[in-house]
Design an enzyme around this catalytic site. Structure first.
Site, mmCIF file in Angstrom:
data_model
loop_
_atom_site.group_PDB
_atom_site.id
_atom_site.type_symbol
_atom_site.label_atom_id
_atom_site.label_comp_id
_atom_site.label_asym_id
_atom_site.label_seq_id
_atom_site.Cartn_x
_atom_site.Cartn_y
_atom_site.Cartn_z
ATOM 1 C CD GLU A 164 9.733 2.248 2.879
ATOM 2 O OE1 GLU A 164 9.473 3.291 3.390
ATOM 3 O OE2 GLU A 164 9.166 1.130 1.904
ATOM 4 C CD GLU A 320 6.923 -2.670 4.427
ATOM 5 O OE1 GLU A 320 6.328 -1.359 3.866
ATOM 6 O OE2 GLU A 320 8.064 -2.014 4.726
HETATM 7 C C1 GLA Z 1 6.545 2.202 5.031
HETATM 8 C C2 GLA Z 1 7.232 1.401 6.161
HETATM 9 C C3 GLA Z 1 7.140 0.768 7.092
HETATM 10 C C4 GLA Z 1 5.380 1.275 7.439
HETATM 11 C C5 GLA Z 1 4.383 1.484 6.036
HETATM 12 C C6 GLA Z 1 3.533 2.432 6.307
HETATM 13 O O1 GLA Z 1 6.146 1.687 3.965
HETATM 14 O O2 GLA Z 1 8.314 0.657 5.788
HETATM 15 O O3 GLA Z 1 7.106 0.561 8.550
HETATM 16 O O4 GLA Z 1 5.624 2.577 8.131
HETATM 17 O O5 GLA Z 1 5.143 2.827 5.375
HETATM 18 O O6 GLA Z 1 2.730 2.827 5.087
#
Ligand code: GLA
Length: 689
Positions: A164, A320
């Site tokens: 991210e 995710e």
């Molecule tokens: C982000 C991160 C993950 C985790 C999630 C929790 O998207 O990439 O590592 O911290 O948030 O929701």
């Protein structure tokens, strides 16, 4: 049983994840948080749930390189070996989003510095200063070591670079940023004269006579130069992207597997995903529902549509989302039974060819121990685990959807530069928000059953029946010309207020507000007339010249009004009160073979229904005829059309079918109306031949 798939993934699957022969299913796997005896159990459970892909090692830098230049790959070898033996493929991460403590200790200057001069870290996560040589060198060292060791490992089918980019911070004000920003500006402008002109430094005596005096826009006593801030946003995005590109290229020296990085479409405006989309081999996204919003599934749909648009319509990876609650919102609401599947199928329907989660097994320690996971703290005797297993089984029945495409008739402008500029200080009304207008127009389109691409104003728009431009404050002259050409050629364009105001330097267009859209819209803005907080006004819409007539409807507007000058457009809505009673409020203009609509006030999603019904009719968009809350998305591939129907309501719904279908989840034949029970999901295949 479902029939044999009729669609074989086409050439767009070149470079896809070799060996992942179904919809990819799995999540982030952080085995280093568990003793080794748990790993074998993990693989057994992954097989039980139908997991075929995990993202591995995202935050493992400190364990892989415990001291500078000293590597310990033994544990990772064993984990990858176990996964490989269990048939689970790996997206191997570069761990550069969480630097080890030794790197911070050795190079404190490489820490990110915030706008007020506070250094960040160590002890949390997030990259170090993207322009700091020490961070860049160290990141490339661990990346290269991983690529050399695992680049040809049969289990490693792709690369998950970093995590991210842009979160948790995207702007760095360190000495390294200072140096790199100046270099970037020299490259962009060539001379100080050009920089002074672009930044309008004659204002407030900000003229620069020496490059060494040009600064990053750190805290100032009053508002910093907006053009400088806009360039700093561009520079900061480019600096992050350069980190990605360097890691990607280091990987490519040793591996032919595709390289991706997980985006945060719609929740991280600091990275221009259209530019990032050109750099990755496969577009990936992360998405989390905002728990306070009971209609979070609409925001989810928009994020998925933006991701697909960034991917140029190609399939993408959902890397995710959450099985249930997250841990980082003020109130972390658990997903209701079935909600995880509804969320997953919405992503799938909108073009995702993977459904993955943060994370595989819930962490016992650390900041995210209350975040849900595929294996929750409650273990496998739990609702979440049962739903995870069910979802895996259902995705296993949908292999033939891979590679199929989504078609959108409507485009909504999404322009990062306009976000960056509009969100700066000293705007006419803090009630205006680019994002709020986008969300509201998207919500209207979602409720009306239209599939939407999110597009840049300068791209080819000829395939869309309708283009919506919500608060497109920064609009380059050439982008406005593209929108005008779209209308001329027969398109329908709808523009909402505070659009076409400034150029790429945040300078007002020379011929005035909205001047570059004057030909397309037949109207321009003499003066903004923003409302006081809490005030509203009435727009008489669809009335005749006398302000009455059978079609007349009163709509409530808030936040904004304009003093409009008609230049060919007809008023179809007039202010009945407010700052300019009798003035035009909503206009329609024939230009070439198309039509430009302008809406000069803030209509909420219900009021918009009235106007949009006319706009749809003009654009030749048929009403979907589907009950609101039944989300229906179609993917097509080969001679098959796949209808993904998701019932977000508490009532059973019916979906009219034009042709007999097969339910891919049950294998049942369906004719006439398909029942979609309350909260349920169906995936129906029809043949288009
Ligand atoms: C982000 C991160 C993950 C985790 C999630 C929790 O998207 O990439 O590592 O911290 O948030 O929701």
């Amino acid at each position: 049983m479902p029939e044999t798939p009729s669609f074989v993934p086409g050439p767009q699957y070149d470079g896809w994840l070799t060996g992942v022969d179904q919809i990819a299913y799995g999540g982030d796997y952080n085995p280093e948080q568990w003793p080794e005896d748990v790993w074998a159990e993990d693989v057994r459970l992954m097989n039980e749930a139908g997991v075929n892909l995990v993202s591995l090692g995202i935050f493992s830098w400190a364990l892989l390189e415990p001291r500078e230049g000293e590597f310990d790959f033994g544990w990772l070898d064993r984990v990858i070996g176990l996964l490989h033996a269990g048939g689970v493929r790996v997206l191997l991460a570069t761990p550069t989003a969480a630097s080890p403590a030794w790197l911070y200790a050795a190079h404190p200057d490489a820490r990110v510095i915030d706008r007020n001069g506070t250094p960040m870290g160590p002890g949390g996560r997030g990259l170090m200063a993207p322009t700091a040589p020490a961070y860049r060198e160290a990141a490339l060292r661990i990346t290269t070591a991983l690529a050399e060791r695992y680049g040809k490992h049969p289990a490693v089918v792709g690369w998950h670079v970093h995590n991210e980019y842009g979160a948790p911070v995207s702007l760095d004000y360190s000495v390294h940023a200072q140096r790199a920003f100046r270099e970037w500006l020299r490259e962009r402008y060539g001379s100080l004269d050009a920089l002074n002109a672009a930044w309008g430094t004659a204002f407030w005596g900000q003229h620069y006579a020496d490059w060494e005096h040009v600064q990053v826009p750190a805290a100032t006593a009053t508002s910093a130069n907006p053009a400088q801030q806009l360039d700093f946003a561009r520079f900061s995005d480019a600096a992050l992207r350069a980190c990605f590109v360097a890691e990607r290229d280091a990987i490519r020296e040793h591996s032919t597997a595709p390289v991706t990085t997980n985006f945060m479409a719609t929740s991280c405006p600091s990275t221009d995903l259209f530019a990032w989309g050109r750099e990755v081999d496969i577009v990936s996204n992360d998405h989390y529902l905002w728990a306070a919003d009971p209609r979070g599934h609409v925001g989810l749909a928009m994020a998925a549509d933006l991701t697909r648009s960034v991917a140029g319509g190609k399939p993408w990876l959902l890397l995710e989302h959450s099985t249930s609650a997250v841990n980082w919102q003020p109130r972390n609401v658990a997903k209701r039974p079935g909600e995880m599947a509804r969320n997953s199928f919405s992503h799938l329907g909108r073009g995702a060819d993977s459904i993955m989660f943060f994370q595989w097994r819930a962490s016992r320690s650390g900041a995210e121990k209350f975040h849900s996971a595929m294996v929750p703290h409650a273990g496998t005797e739990s609702r979440v685990w049962r739903e995870v297993v069910d979802l895996g089984a259902n995705l296993g029945r949908l292999t033939e959807l891979r590679g199929s495409r989504v078609h959108a008739d409507v485009a909504l402008l999404w322009d990062y530069e306009s976000f960056w500029a509009q969100d700066l200080e000293h705007r006419p009304s803090e009630g205006t928000s680019h994002r709020e207008r986008i969300d509201t127009y998207y919500d209207r389109l979602w409720r009306d059953g239209h599939i939407v691409d999110l597009v840049r104003p300068g791209q080819d728009l000829s395939g869309y029946k309708l283009v919506v431009a919500p608060a497109s404050y920064l609009l380059r002259a050439d982008d406005a010309a593209n929108l005008t050409a779209y209308v001329e050629a027969g398109g329908t364009l709808l523009v909402s207020y505070f659009s076409g105001i400034v150029d790429e330097h945040d300078a007002v267009h020379p011929a005035g507000y909205m001047a570059p859209l004057r030909d397309a819209l037949g109207v321009w803005v003499e003066e903004f007339l923003p409302l006081r907080d809490g005030d509203s006004l009435t727009v008489r819409y669809g009335a005749d010249a006398a302000g009455a007539g059978p079609g007349a409807t009163d709509l409530t507007g808030t936040v904004w009004a304009d003093d409009l000058v008609l230049a060919g457009a007809e008023p179809v809505g007039t202010y009945a009160d407010g700052p300019k009673p009798g003035g035009a409020a909503i206009t329609r203009h024939r230009h070439g073979a198309g039509t430009g609509w302008y809406v000069s006030t803030n209509l909420d999603v219900d009021a918009l229904a009235t106007v949009m019904a006319d706009v749809y009719a003009e654009a030749g968009l048929a009403p979907s005829g589907i009950v609101e809350g039944l989300e229906v998305v179609r993917r097509t591939g080969g001679d098959a059309e796949y209808t993904v129907a998701i019932n977000h309501t508490d009532d059973d719904a019916k979906l009219p079918l034009a042709a007999p279908a097969t339910d891919l989840l049950t294998g049942d034949a369906v004719t006439g109306d398909a029942d979609v029970p309350a909260g349920a999901v169906r995936v129906l295949r029809t043949t288009t031949r």
